[in-house]
Design an enzyme around this catalytic site. Structure first.
Site, PDB file in Angstrom:
ATOM      1  N   LYS A   9      52.409  49.688  25.021  1.00 19.23           N
ATOM      2  CA  LYS A   9      51.377  50.629  25.466  1.00 19.23           C
ATOM      3  C   LYS A   9      51.230  50.492  26.972  1.00 19.23           C
ATOM      4  CE  LYS A   9      48.576  52.997  23.028  1.00 19.23           C
ATOM      5  NZ  LYS A   9      49.131  54.032  22.151  1.00 19.23           N
ATOM      6  N   THR A  55      51.688  50.139  19.281  1.00 18.04           N
ATOM      7  CA  THR A  55      51.182  50.158  20.652  1.00 18.04           C
ATOM      8  C   THR A  55      49.669  50.334  20.656  1.00 18.04           C
ATOM      9  OG1 THR A  55      51.486  52.555  20.976  1.00 18.04           O
ATOM     10  CG2 THR A  55      53.368  51.137  21.451  1.00 18.04           C
ATOM     11  N   ARG A  97      59.306  52.753  70.497  1.00 13.09           N
ATOM     12  CA  ARG A  97      59.012  53.737  69.447  1.00 13.09           C
ATOM     13  C   ARG A  97      57.868  53.239  68.582  1.00 13.09           C
ATOM     14  NH1 ARG A  97      63.574  53.211  64.520  1.00 13.09           N
ATOM     15  NH2 ARG A  97      63.221  51.005  64.174  1.00 13.09           N
ATOM     16  N   GLN A 114      64.670  46.312  59.577  1.00  6.96           N
ATOM     17  CA  GLN A 114      65.197  45.173  58.814  1.00  6.96           C
ATOM     18  C   GLN A 114      64.692  43.846  59.379  1.00  6.96           C
ATOM     19  OE1 GLN A 114      66.921  47.908  59.531  1.00  6.96           O
ATOM     20  NE2 GLN A 114      68.655  48.252  58.156  1.00  6.96           N
ATOM     21  N   HIS A 122      58.599  57.908  59.573  1.00  7.03           N
ATOM     22  CA  HIS A 122      58.990  58.356  60.906  1.00  7.03           C
ATOM     23  C   HIS A 122      57.841  59.073  61.618  1.00  7.03           C
ATOM     24  CE1 HIS A 122      63.047  57.270  59.845  1.00  7.03           C
ATOM     25  NE2 HIS A 122      63.095  58.144  58.866  1.00  7.03           N
TER      26      HIS A 122
END
Lengths: 291, 291, 291, 291
Positions: free
Chosen positions: D12, D57, D175, D218, D246
């Protein structure tokens, strides 16, 4: 300073009712999402918490399910009319009811040569909508659809517009035109067959979109509304909300490739949004129909 | 304590590319959402920020759009295979590529007797999916679909289950069975026609759902997977995730009404979720196919 | 039958603009979603496709970003007022502008003893909203918030309501009351500080929700609106839409357990929906403020 | 061809349980979404529809609510451990249980000088998650969070990457770096206080994001995972999935305006997606922890 209660309404929203009708072994289903909103003299519950005028939203929910059994669901519009009338007629404290409905369409699953009599697949192409108002004296019905996404891969231009100091857009003489149709239409008479009326209006919208050589999305909008009114005498006004689902031609020249309207980026945001009403000159006053 | 970098990948997700193909005045469109994920020796970018091994995700995006022009899109699977091979073969630092795709189907708008040659309406019934892996030596393809909602209004039972101290469920000898099919299937050979293969597998899923008299949703799941494998020799494994879209019989007895499986409340949460794999005894090792 | 164009508007929706302001090394950010809708004499573009009166939605988008640079964003309301005035004043064919804004709040990330001067975490508690209208002669401002979820775990009752043949609800003398506050308020004067005004109104809504012993969600709604009007002289009307986020007491008696309002199931649909306006007796006419 | 059942599980999903604890007049709440998935020898229910091995369930749902009463909810992890152990230990046919949990945080509403003792506002900053596995012999716990959106408005560069024929990206020396943190971490020991452990790991993620001068997302990912492992001895592996949200610098030069990283367009799709694992060299085998 004196403070007062203004317009108000309350109700149970999003009652998901599925009604199965059985004729021998052949089943039919109608699948609705029903929202009720009631109003009347509700000063007490707002100001003192006295609930003597309040029909609980839980009771409204029960009524939706009980009516599905007692009366069946012949169409969203007919079911909404029954419910709205019931609340206004049965409760002295309720003087206005709005019932809003969504319908999800199902098709039979086709197996081999035949259809399965009780097996269905949901057809998600669009959601059918209806809004019904009843004030004790009159009823109003607006039908509609949403989430119907359409695209013309040519036959659309856009130029001749205002240029100001913030304009950078290039004029277009061949572009993709795509939108997600959100439309509602108001009835001046009750059609014999709500389902047929719906399908007629839906067909008009699709055909006018496909057949209109477009110089602006506004022109397409007007043509779509016009086609419905021209074709369906029971309808007196159409309101459309058409997001411009931009398909930008991708610049492939850095890679030495031409792009003659073949490769597009389907963008999300921002998007143009075109909204408008098209109506008959002699359309009656809309009253609360669009609320 | 010594810390290290484990498995990793990176790429550009959800490149929404629409490709129009024109044959005379007749247009065809394919509408994809393409996500790329690459891996290789990426220690530097993680640990020092040196990016000499990194093909930027922006370049991956450009490649998707350029390939749509250069190679066309014959199917999601074929397009994914091309892209995955390109990234692994063209970049020494990339030793594995995964390309995940969604496809949105469009139908022609029918006007009067004929079809419009460049007008389309989106058919939202299901989303077709594909995942392609390429490690330089081999490629793997998984095809699938999601959001396909189906319902049997009878022909389903559920009883004979374990009862413990927390059990209150009544056994059911006639119930609605509804689910939203999320299925993926793995290929052991490349079919001649990816679109035909997709439609065959889709038809098997629908037919098995409709034709299975069900004693549990698990039984239906197994029948669906089994039907695909029995019918489509190019497929060696099917994985299904089937939420049980509960339709509860509404108790109308407080209102003096019977409810002989005619009026249901379509519930949202919680829901049963049945997941399983059905596969051929001799299916080859899956490798990274399902990652 | 004669057909005509009714009310219409068009514009660029969901321009997601983020503005960074730098004072030395300390950065501030404002993060908005800006939607523009313009109207005027647009018959030509609808009926013939002549676009001489149309300022493209693309230009509207450019204007939003250019204004963010030229004027900064001191608040959603002030930014909306500037934009709306610009469109109406600079374009003879545009006689009305509506600018709708959402703002997403950010907090500084706190590191050790201090704050990072250019590092932020989004605070998703609610979305702040604003709608500005300008018709060339006047401007109207509505501020609001949505998605603010609140809950009282006691201090709420509901009884004394109408019982009809479809009523099964038991009266409640102690229940959870939870809702997602969607509120908007209309200004009759321009406050000195839009941000302070927003925070004052927000605080009033929260405090009134917490401090009201509630006999109905309507009573809580009225108390919330009343508190804002009592506290903030620049505000003349509050509109609230409060879904009743039902928390049902789970029946644990089959397991030999009591449940004294300790364990709840938080349900999704259906839900009660309470909507209402609270306003000052002497509030000026709203004009187009709420459109 | 012979066909067989592969790995499977059922349960469930999305049991929305809210637990109120009362100490005098002071209330505490914990608000969870609990999903159970069980597995064992389920061949019969799949192949013949025999359900003798199936714990329904619906019963799983009842168990979640009953356990909330009987045991309280001290943390998502502890509650998941209790449930998983219960299903495996009490049912001979169940040999593996996975319990997945989401937690929604609430804060007290502050009124004037004090807090309201039973009034709460939902803090939507992030969703806390947990996954627990129990196979009868061992248990595994993974904790995590999602939807935590963070942004550095400077302190990020990206350059030195591969350029191929499809590269158009310009190198960036300043940036915006923004992402929505989706992180999970695996425990090698059971901490004394799950809530404290969660807050410690969360703080590490935020601080490392803010304090890392980033040459690639990264690098930031690795720093975040590394910080958690360095700080929290009970954690042996961190997995992160970081979409690059972005923020594009808008070109305002057509309007005669400079844009020195002040005005950004926050884009939706496509987006970079960086995924990776950071782990201790001596981390024990993960077993089914991440399934």
């Amino acid at each position: 300073m004196s403070i007062k209660l203004g317009p108000n309404r309350y109700g149970k929203s999003e009652n998901r009712v599925v009604r199965v009708t059985k004729t021998g072994g052949v089943h039919e289903i109608r699948d609705l999402n029903v929202s009720v909103a009631l109003s009347g003299d509700m000063d007490d519950t707002h100001i003192t918490g006295g609930n003597a005028a309040v029909l609980p939203t839980d009771t409204q929910k029960n009524t939706v399910f009980a009516f599905a059994k007692e009366h069946g669901i012949s169409s969203p519009e007919a079911f909404g009319l029954l419910l709205a009338e019931h609340f206004v007629d049965s409760q002295p404290t309720i003087d206005h009811a709005r019932v809003s409905l969504e319908e999800y369409a199902w098709e039979r699953i086709v197996v081999g040569a035949g259809n399965q009599q009780h097996s269905f697949v949901r057809s998600n192409q669009e959601i059918r909508t209806a809004r019904v108002h009843n004030n004790g004296d009159n009823a109003w019905v607006v039908t509609g659809l949403k989430n119907l996404v359409v695209l013309n891969s040519t036959g659309s231009e856009f130029h001749g517009y205002i240029k100001d100091k913030y304009t950078t857009l290039n004029e277009a003489y061949d572009r993709v035109l795509a939108t997600e149709v959100n439309a509602e239409w108001r009835h001046n008479t009750i059609p014999d067959d709500w389902d047929k009326s719906y399908l007629d209006a839906r067909r008009c919208l699709l055909e006018a979109f496909a057949q209109t050589y477009s110089l602006s999305l506004q022109q397409t909008l007007y043509a779509m509304g016009n086609r419905v009114l021209d074709t369906c005498p029971e309808i007196c006004e159409v309101r459309l909300s058409l997001p411009n689902k931009h398909h930008f031609v991708v610049d492939l020249s850095p890679f030495g490739l031409e792009n003659d309207n073949e490769v597009f980026w389907a963008a999300d945001r921002p998007y143009g949004l075109i909204e408008g009403s098209v109506l008959c000159e002699d359309a009656p006053d809309a009253g609360p129909a669009w609320d």
